[in-house]
Design an enzyme around this catalytic site. Structure first.
Site, PDB file in Angstrom:
ATOM      1  N   THR A 185      21.064 -20.910 -72.047  1.00 44.62           N
ATOM      2  CA  THR A 185      20.933 -22.034 -72.979  1.00 44.62           C
ATOM      3  C   THR A 185      22.154 -22.143 -73.879  1.00 44.62           C
ATOM      4  O   THR A 185      22.737 -21.124 -74.279  1.00 44.62           O
ATOM      5  CB  THR A 185      19.669 -21.926 -73.861  1.00 44.62           C
ATOM      6  OG1 THR A 185      19.709 -22.990 -74.837  1.00 44.62           O
ATOM      7  CG2 THR A 185      19.569 -20.601 -74.581  1.00 44.62           C
ATOM      8  N   GLN A 186      22.554 -23.382 -74.184  1.00 45.01           N
ATOM      9  CA  GLN A 186      23.673 -23.554 -75.109  1.00 45.01           C
ATOM     10  C   GLN A 186      23.213 -23.448 -76.559  1.00 45.01           C
ATOM     11  O   GLN A 186      24.029 -23.493 -77.484  1.00 45.01           O
ATOM     12  CB  GLN A 186      24.428 -24.853 -74.842  1.00 45.01           C
ATOM     13  CG  GLN A 186      23.599 -26.097 -74.837  1.00 45.01           C
ATOM     14  CD  GLN A 186      24.432 -27.309 -74.450  1.00 45.01           C
ATOM     15  OE1 GLN A 186      24.668 -28.157 -75.286  1.00 45.01           O
ATOM     16  NE2 GLN A 186      24.870 -27.426 -73.209  1.00 45.01           N
ATOM     17  N   CYS A 187      21.920 -23.274 -76.805  1.00 47.76           N
ATOM     18  CA  CYS A 187      21.442 -23.005 -78.169  1.00 47.76           C
ATOM     19  C   CYS A 187      21.874 -21.588 -78.545  1.00 47.76           C
ATOM     20  O   CYS A 187      21.948 -20.710 -77.694  1.00 47.76           O
ATOM     21  CB  CYS A 187      19.923 -23.049 -78.246  1.00 47.76           C
ATOM     22  SG  CYS A 187      19.236 -24.668 -77.930  1.00 47.76           S
ATOM     23  N   THR A 220      27.442 -13.208 -81.371  1.00 54.32           N
ATOM     24  CA  THR A 220      28.333 -14.341 -81.159  1.00 54.32           C
ATOM     25  C   THR A 220      29.093 -14.555 -82.457  1.00 54.32           C
ATOM     26  O   THR A 220      28.509 -14.401 -83.533  1.00 54.32           O
ATOM     27  CB  THR A 220      27.506 -15.628 -80.900  1.00 54.32           C
ATOM     28  OG1 THR A 220      26.688 -15.401 -79.759  1.00 54.32           O
ATOM     29  CG2 THR A 220      28.372 -16.839 -80.640  1.00 54.32           C
ATOM     30  N   THR A 256      43.132  -9.269 -87.272  1.00 53.04           N
ATOM     31  CA  THR A 256      43.504  -9.558 -88.662  1.00 53.04           C
ATOM     32  C   THR A 256      43.531  -8.319 -89.533  1.00 53.04           C
ATOM     33  O   THR A 256      44.379  -8.184 -90.412  1.00 53.04           O
ATOM     34  CB  THR A 256      42.480 -10.549 -89.273  1.00 53.04           C
ATOM     35  OG1 THR A 256      42.507 -11.727 -88.486  1.00 53.04           O
ATOM     36  CG2 THR A 256      42.824 -10.907 -90.705  1.00 53.04           C
ATOM     37  N   ASP A 272      37.865 -12.728 -83.188  1.00 55.66           N
ATOM     38  CA  ASP A 272      37.713 -13.919 -82.331  1.00 55.66           C
ATOM     39  C   ASP A 272      37.009 -13.628 -81.007  1.00 55.66           C
ATOM     40  O   ASP A 272      36.147 -14.390 -80.573  1.00 55.66           O
ATOM     41  CB  ASP A 272      39.087 -14.551 -82.037  1.00 55.66           C
ATOM     42  CG  ASP A 272      39.679 -15.228 -83.275  1.00 55.66           C
ATOM     43  OD1 ASP A 272      38.937 -15.389 -84.267  1.00 55.66           O
ATOM     44  OD2 ASP A 272      40.863 -15.582 -83.243  1.00 55.66           O
ATOM     45  N   ASP A 324      46.519  -9.888 -81.104  1.00 54.44           N
ATOM     46  CA  ASP A 324      45.504 -10.808 -81.607  1.00 54.44           C
ATOM     47  C   ASP A 324      44.442 -10.861 -80.508  1.00 54.44           C
ATOM     48  O   ASP A 324      44.780 -10.907 -79.321  1.00 54.44           O
ATOM     49  CB  ASP A 324      46.136 -12.193 -81.808  1.00 54.44           C
ATOM     50  CG  ASP A 324      45.180 -13.175 -82.454  1.00 54.44           C
ATOM     51  OD1 ASP A 324      45.464 -13.613 -83.576  1.00 54.44           O
ATOM     52  OD2 ASP A 324      44.157 -13.520 -81.816  1.00 54.44           O
ATOM     53  N   SER A 325      43.188 -10.862 -80.873  1.00 53.94           N
ATOM     54  CA  SER A 325      42.161 -10.723 -79.828  1.00 53.94           C
ATOM     55  C   SER A 325      42.076 -11.942 -78.914  1.00 53.94           C
ATOM     56  O   SER A 325      41.389 -11.909 -77.900  1.00 53.94           O
ATOM     57  CB  SER A 325      40.808 -10.374 -80.427  1.00 53.94           C
ATOM     58  OG  SER A 325      40.200 -11.500 -80.975  1.00 53.94           O
ATOM     59  N   SER A 326      42.772 -13.028 -79.248  1.00 54.11           N
ATOM     60  CA  SER A 326      42.817 -14.170 -78.321  1.00 54.11           C
ATOM     61  C   SER A 326      43.575 -13.784 -77.053  1.00 54.11           C
ATOM     62  O   SER A 326      43.456 -14.452 -76.030  1.00 54.11           O
ATOM     63  CB  SER A 326      43.524 -15.358 -78.967  1.00 54.11           C
ATOM     64  OG  SER A 326      42.871 -15.670 -80.159  1.00 54.11           O
TER      65      SER A 326
HETATM   66  N1  ASP Z   1      42.814 -14.101 -84.671  1.00 51.24           N
HETATM   67  C1  ASP Z   1      42.267 -12.843 -85.118  1.00 51.24           C
HETATM   68  C2  ASP Z   1      41.893 -12.034 -83.890  1.00 51.24           C
HETATM   69  O1  ASP Z   1      40.862 -12.239 -83.335  1.00 51.24           O
HETATM   70  C3  ASP Z   1      41.092 -13.054 -86.005  1.00 51.24           C
HETATM   71  C4  ASP Z   1      40.463 -11.791 -86.530  1.00 51.24           C
HETATM   72  O2  ASP Z   1      40.941 -10.711 -86.368  1.00 51.24           O
HETATM   73  O3  ASP Z   1      39.436 -11.893 -87.192  1.00 51.24           O
HETATM   74  O4  ASP Z   1      42.650 -11.188 -83.483  1.00 51.24           O
END
Ligand code: ASP
Length: 342
Positions: free
Chosen positions: A278-280, A167, A15, A92, A59-61
């Site tokens: 743990t999922q906590c 996280t 972003t 992300d 985009d980091s996805s």
């Molecule tokens: N979708 C964006 C990414 O991870 C969100 C961000 O940059 O904060 O690339």
């Protein structure tokens, strides 16, 4: 006065450098040169900054281990000529990248700071400028001619964390990250306060060793009440699967029915490593504390202790990629390698 620090700024996307597509209204990554020209403040900093960018910012996805390899390689290539590294990255998957880099960069003795923002740098209310400027200032900190920090960190909204402890917890707030099992390494207020007692101390005699071989034949399974053993079995039967992060309840607890145990037992017999995490968001696995975890201990699950899922995945990819022997695997996994667990 010591020499000005040389900082390498690597833009991968996210972003921070995005603009709105005027047709669709969706945010997409854009040219990095334009990004730098939007932050004239960078030239006022007391350090020399050189910038490099991914050919195609993402985009980091879309991040994957190949991209991690590219980031690690860029750091390796420029390691001797810079005092610190700032990696601009989408928030992300920033914690995953941070955890992966922490394992990939063995014997690191300089700071690598990941940062990004929730709003693009061009936005009037952006959080990008503070994140970027303070990250560079922290990366430039020196003490007796040596960098103050020597680990992979993540800076966001006034806090510097050990990256492999973080996280992403919020998609809306500027305070997007948490590190519930380890205190911040530094805090930015009127003064930059570094909490030196929490920093990793480098062994400067050892040379940086970069590990790019990662094995991604792994999976995460998150338990929930009603989880089907048939689904569990199907995941463990995935061809080529080498390890699983099992996200259990609370202090590492799981159902005690026979079928569940049988599926785990046969997976472990088939040489699949299973790590109990743990999922906590905070706290630690304590196998044997409850009856609902003694069977996991007996079955031979690896104790993930207080590691995050992100760091557990990165550690598995790193250890599997580095061909750690079956015999040593559990011991190595349960040992903190980069301050990722207590
Ligand atoms: N979708 C964006 C990414 O991870 C969100 C961000 O940059 O904060 O690339």
């Amino acid at each position: 006065m010591g020499k000005r620090s040389d900082i390498l700024l690597l833009y991968t996307g996210g972003t921070i450098g995005m603009i709105k597509d005027f047709k669709t209204g969706a945010l997409r990554a854009f040219d990095f040169d334009k990004l730098v020209s939007r932050i004239p403040e960078l030239s006022h900093l007391d350090c020399n900054i050189k910038t490099v960018s991914f050919d195609e910012p993402i985009d980091s996805s879309n991040m994957n281990p190949e991209h991690w390899g590219k980031i690690a390689q860029t750091i390796e290539e420029h390691y001797d000529n810079f005092d610190g590294f700032v990696v601009l990255h989408g928030s992300d998957t920033m914690s995953y990248t941070g955890a992966a880099l922490s394992f990939m960069l063995e014997n690191l003795s300089k700071p690598v700071i990941l940062t990004g923002s929730q709003l693009p740098i061009g936005d009037l209310r952006t959080d990008a400028k503070e994140n970027l400027i303070t990250s560079i200032q922290i990366a430039a900190l020196q003490d007796g001619g040596k960098p103050v920090l020597s680990e992979v960190c993540l800076y966001f909204e006034y806090k510097l964390y050990r990256a492999n402890r973080t996280t992403k917890i919020n998609a809306e707030h500027f305070e997007a990250f948490a590190s519930l099992n380890y205190p911040p390494l530094a805090e930015s207020g009127v003064h930059l306060k570094v909490n030196r007692e929490y920093l990793l101390s480098p062994n400067r005699r050892k040379k940086l060793k970069v590990h790019k071989e990662l094995d991604n034949n792994i999976a995460v399974i998150r338990l929930f009440p009603g989880f089907s053993n048939a689904v569990l079995k199907a995941v463990f039967e995935t061809p080529g699967l080498r390890a699983v992060v099992l996200e259990t309840y609370g202090a590492g607890n799981a159902p005690t029915d026979e079928e569940f145990s049988e599926v785990l037992q046969s997976a472990i017999r088939n040489e699949i490593f299973v790590v109990n995490v743990t999922q906590c968001s905070g706290g630690s696995v304590l196998m044997g504390k409850y009856e609902t975890s003694t069977h996991l201990q007996e079955l031979g699950l690896i104790n993930g202790k207080d590691i995050t899922t992100e760091a557990a995945l990165a550690k598995l990819m790193y250890l599997l990629g580095n061909k750690i022997s079956r015999k040593a695997f559990r011991t190595v996994f349960e040992t903190p390698l980069r301050g990722e667990m207590n």
